[in-house]
Design a protein around this motif. Structure first.
Motif, PDB file in Angstrom:
ATOM      1  N   GLN A   9       0.843  -1.185   0.000  1.00 37.86           N
ATOM      2  CA  GLN A   9       0.000   0.000   0.000  1.00 37.86           C
ATOM      3  C   GLN A   9       0.887   1.247   0.000  1.00 37.86           C
ATOM      4  OE1 GLN A   9      -4.223  -0.983   2.061  1.00 37.86           O
ATOM      5  NE2 GLN A   9      -2.665  -0.277   3.471  1.00 37.86           N
ATOM      6  N   PHE A  10       0.282   2.396  -0.315  1.00 33.93           N
ATOM      7  CA  PHE A  10       0.985   3.668  -0.111  1.00 33.93           C
ATOM      8  C   PHE A  10      -0.005   4.686   0.420  1.00 33.93           C
ATOM      9  CE2 PHE A  10      -0.548   3.646  -4.420  1.00 33.93           C
ATOM     10  CZ  PHE A  10      -0.750   4.963  -4.832  1.00 33.93           C
ATOM     11  N   HIS A  11       0.519   5.618   1.219  1.00 41.01           N
ATOM     12  CA  HIS A  11      -0.315   6.545   1.972  1.00 41.01           C
ATOM     13  C   HIS A  11      -0.132   8.000   1.540  1.00 41.01           C
ATOM     14  CE1 HIS A  11      -1.448   3.475   5.075  1.00 41.01           C
ATOM     15  NE2 HIS A  11      -0.329   2.926   4.624  1.00 41.01           N
ATOM     16  N   LYS A  12       0.743   8.223   0.561  1.00 44.58           N
ATOM     17  CA  LYS A  12       0.949   9.561   0.013  1.00 44.58           C
ATOM     18  C   LYS A  12       1.582   9.433  -1.367  1.00 44.58           C
ATOM     19  CE  LYS A  12       5.482  10.136   2.242  1.00 44.58           C
ATOM     20  NZ  LYS A  12       6.300  10.984   3.140  1.00 44.58           N
ATOM     21  N   LEU A  13       1.490  10.487  -2.159  1.00 45.13           N
ATOM     22  CA  LEU A  13       2.085  10.493  -3.483  1.00 45.13           C
ATOM     23  C   LEU A  13       3.599  10.638  -3.380  1.00 45.13           C
ATOM     24  CD1 LEU A  13      -0.393  12.900  -5.326  1.00 45.13           C
ATOM     25  CD2 LEU A  13      -0.451  10.395  -5.249  1.00 45.13           C
ATOM     26  N   GLY A  14       4.290  10.096  -4.385  1.00 46.20           N
ATOM     27  CA  GLY A  14       5.737  10.279  -4.387  1.00 46.20           C
ATOM     28  C   GLY A  14       6.479   9.226  -5.172  1.00 46.20           C
ATOM     29  N   GLY A  15       7.765   9.114  -4.876  1.00 45.94           N
ATOM     30  CA  GLY A  15       8.633   8.157  -5.540  1.00 45.94           C
ATOM     31  C   GLY A  15       8.435   6.752  -5.003  1.00 45.94           C
ATOM     32  N   PRO A  16       9.276   5.830  -5.448  1.00 47.77           N
ATOM     33  CA  PRO A  16       9.138   4.428  -5.037  1.00 47.77           C
ATOM     34  C   PRO A  16       9.127   4.227  -3.530  1.00 47.77           C
ATOM     35  CG  PRO A  16      10.669   4.609  -6.871  1.00 47.77           C
ATOM     36  CD  PRO A  16      10.360   6.014  -6.453  1.00 47.77           C
ATOM     37  N   GLU A  17       9.811   5.134  -2.802  1.00 45.68           N
ATOM     38  CA  GLU A  17       9.931   4.958  -1.359  1.00 45.68           C
ATOM     39  C   GLU A  17       8.607   5.072  -0.619  1.00 45.68           C
ATOM     40  OE1 GLU A  17      10.364   9.203  -2.445  1.00 45.68           O
ATOM     41  OE2 GLU A  17      11.360   7.353  -3.128  1.00 45.68           O
ATOM     42  N   VAL A  18       7.551   5.558  -1.259  1.00 46.42           N
ATOM     43  CA  VAL A  18       6.249   5.646  -0.566  1.00 46.42           C
ATOM     44  C   VAL A  18       5.575   4.281  -0.462  1.00 46.42           C
ATOM     45  CG1 VAL A  18       5.927   8.033  -1.332  1.00 46.42           C
ATOM     46  CG2 VAL A  18       4.838   6.173  -2.621  1.00 46.42           C
ATOM     47  N   LEU A  19       6.036   3.307  -1.230  1.00 41.95           N
ATOM     48  CA  LEU A  19       5.422   1.984  -1.208  1.00 41.95           C
ATOM     49  C   LEU A  19       5.814   1.235   0.066  1.00 41.95           C
ATOM     50  CD1 LEU A  19       6.023   0.930  -4.917  1.00 41.95           C
ATOM     51  CD2 LEU A  19       3.976   1.963  -3.925  1.00 41.95           C
ATOM     52  N   GLN A  20       4.840   0.629   0.711  1.00 41.75           N
ATOM     53  CA  GLN A  20       5.075  -0.097   1.955  1.00 41.75           C
ATOM     54  C   GLN A  20       4.463  -1.494   1.876  1.00 41.75           C
ATOM     55  OE1 GLN A  20       3.687   2.131   5.353  1.00 41.75           O
ATOM     56  NE2 GLN A  20       4.491   4.065   4.574  1.00 41.75           N
ATOM     57  N   VAL A  21       5.206  -2.477   2.349  1.00 42.42           N
ATOM     58  CA  VAL A  21       4.680  -3.851   2.468  1.00 42.42           C
ATOM     59  C   VAL A  21       4.110  -3.982   3.871  1.00 42.42           C
ATOM     60  CG1 VAL A  21       5.198  -6.304   2.345  1.00 42.42           C
ATOM     61  CG2 VAL A  21       6.411  -4.698   0.846  1.00 42.42           C
ATOM     62  N   GLU A  22       2.784  -4.143   3.956  1.00 45.29           N
ATOM     63  CA  GLU A  22       2.105  -4.134   5.247  1.00 45.29           C
ATOM     64  C   GLU A  22       1.400  -5.470   5.500  1.00 45.29           C
ATOM     65  OE1 GLU A  22      -0.521  -0.799   5.237  1.00 45.29           O
ATOM     66  OE2 GLU A  22       1.063   0.652   4.794  1.00 45.29           O
ATOM     67  N   ALA A  23       1.356  -5.868   6.737  1.00 47.22           N
ATOM     68  CA  ALA A  23       0.599  -7.066   7.140  1.00 47.22           C
ATOM     69  C   ALA A  23      -0.838  -6.646   7.388  1.00 47.22           C
ATOM     70  CB  ALA A  23       1.210  -7.678   8.381  1.00 47.22           C
TER      71      ALA A  23
END
Length: 334
Positions: A9-23
């Protein structure tokens, strides 16, 4: 059995670093939906644009993303045939990021998004089918009727869709001319099957097109870049040629090539594969064509690099680098 799964998921716009792997809790499929246990998913430019806020849809946070995956049906919702459970499938991108996304260990998708791929393909290849081949087939076969004697110019020649288009052009007896910006990828592109590769930074594209085509120009131009390059490509077209615009990788203004359009009676046409979804018979023919040619090996998805799920940021950085030839895929460990 675990009640949670890793989902991107991602919680804000931006570069690749906004992507998070969440449980996250494993979702249950609703009416006319299925849940897939994902084996692999493929990356597409649309997902980078969505992540940045430059796509036709704006994210509603927290946002998922991802169109293409291969996996196994592990649950079905109301109204869905239970015999689908256990079937190996891939996803046809006929859904919206507003509601669905396939980046993760599991994903819920509409049952209408289920496709199949030959068992001769790996899951990584199976996840790399429908976006590129439907896009290429719809323009080149469904509309332009590409065939023997046709010259087809393919800008962004190392992209997965251009490679798919090259394979279809070759399967139909045409001549595939790849256009790439630098010479770095030229040898690899020729080895993959292009009949000719023109390096736009080093060569006169109009002159080279005339040499390759014997002065007639290319009957079909299939362009995901646009921008100022449209002028040069339009000059390279044949009389009564057709110019497909199917992307906007160059975000600078795109001028209308008025003199080439007038002098060559050129057709300029926007194309996006969801157009096929408005014609059931055309979509059936497209799916049959693609599956058949995958089965014979005439079409073979080119996987550029495989990442692990926890490397999703690195995978998107690689996509942003434009260094790949073919599809970037994430393999999901069981």
């Amino acid at each position: 059995m675990s009640k949670v799964a890793k989902i991107v998921q991602f919680h804000k716009l931006g570069g690749p670093e906004v992507l998070q792997v969440e449980a996250l809790p494993i979702p249950e499929p609703g009416k006319d939906e299925v849940r897939l246990r994902i084996k692999a998913f493929a990356l597409n430019r649309a997902e980078a644009l969505f992540r940045q806020g430059h796509y036709i849809l704006q994210p509603q946070f927290p946002a998922k993303l991802g169109y293409e995956a291969a996996g196994v049906v592990e649950a079905v919702g109301p109204g869905v045939d239970e015999s689908l459970i256990g079937k190996t499938v891939n996803t046809i991108p006929n859904f919206s990021f507003s509601h669905y996304g396939v980046y993760g260990e599991v994903a819920v998708v509409p049952v209408t998004a289920l496709g199949t791929y030959p068992d001769t393909l790996t899951p990584e290849e199976g996840a790399s089918v429908w976006m590129q081949y439907l896009t290429a087939y719809g323009a080149l076969v469904h509309i332009a009727n590409v065939g023997p004697g046709d010259f087809v110019m393919l800008p962004a020649a190392s992209s997965s869709t251009a490679l798919a288009a090259m394979e279809i052009v070759k399967a139909e007896g045409g001549t595939a001319i790849g256009i790439t910006r630098t010479a770095t990828k030229k040898a690899d592109l020729l080895a993959l099957g292009y009949d000719h590769v023109v390096v736009s930074d080093d060569e006169d594209v109009v002159k080279r097109a005339a040499e390759i085509t014997g002065g007639t120009g290319a009957r079909i131009i299939f362009d995901p870049v646009l921008g100022s390059g449209i002028e040069v490509l339009a000059q390279s077209a044949a009389y009564k040629g057709i110019y497909f615009a199917y992307g906007l990788l160059d975000r600078s203004p795109t001028p209308f090539p008025v003199w080439s359009a007038l002098s060559k009676a050129l057709t300029l046409r926007g194309w996006a594969f969801p157009e096929l979804f408005h014609d059931a018979e055309a979509l059936r023919k497209a799916k049959d064509y693609i599956f058949r040619h995958l089965s014979t090996g005439a079409l073979k998805p080119k996987v550029a690099k495989i990442f692990a799920l926890d490397q999703i940021v690195e995978a998107h950085r690689f996509m942003d680098s434009n260094d790949q030839i073919g599809k970037i895929v994430v393999k999901v460990e069981e």
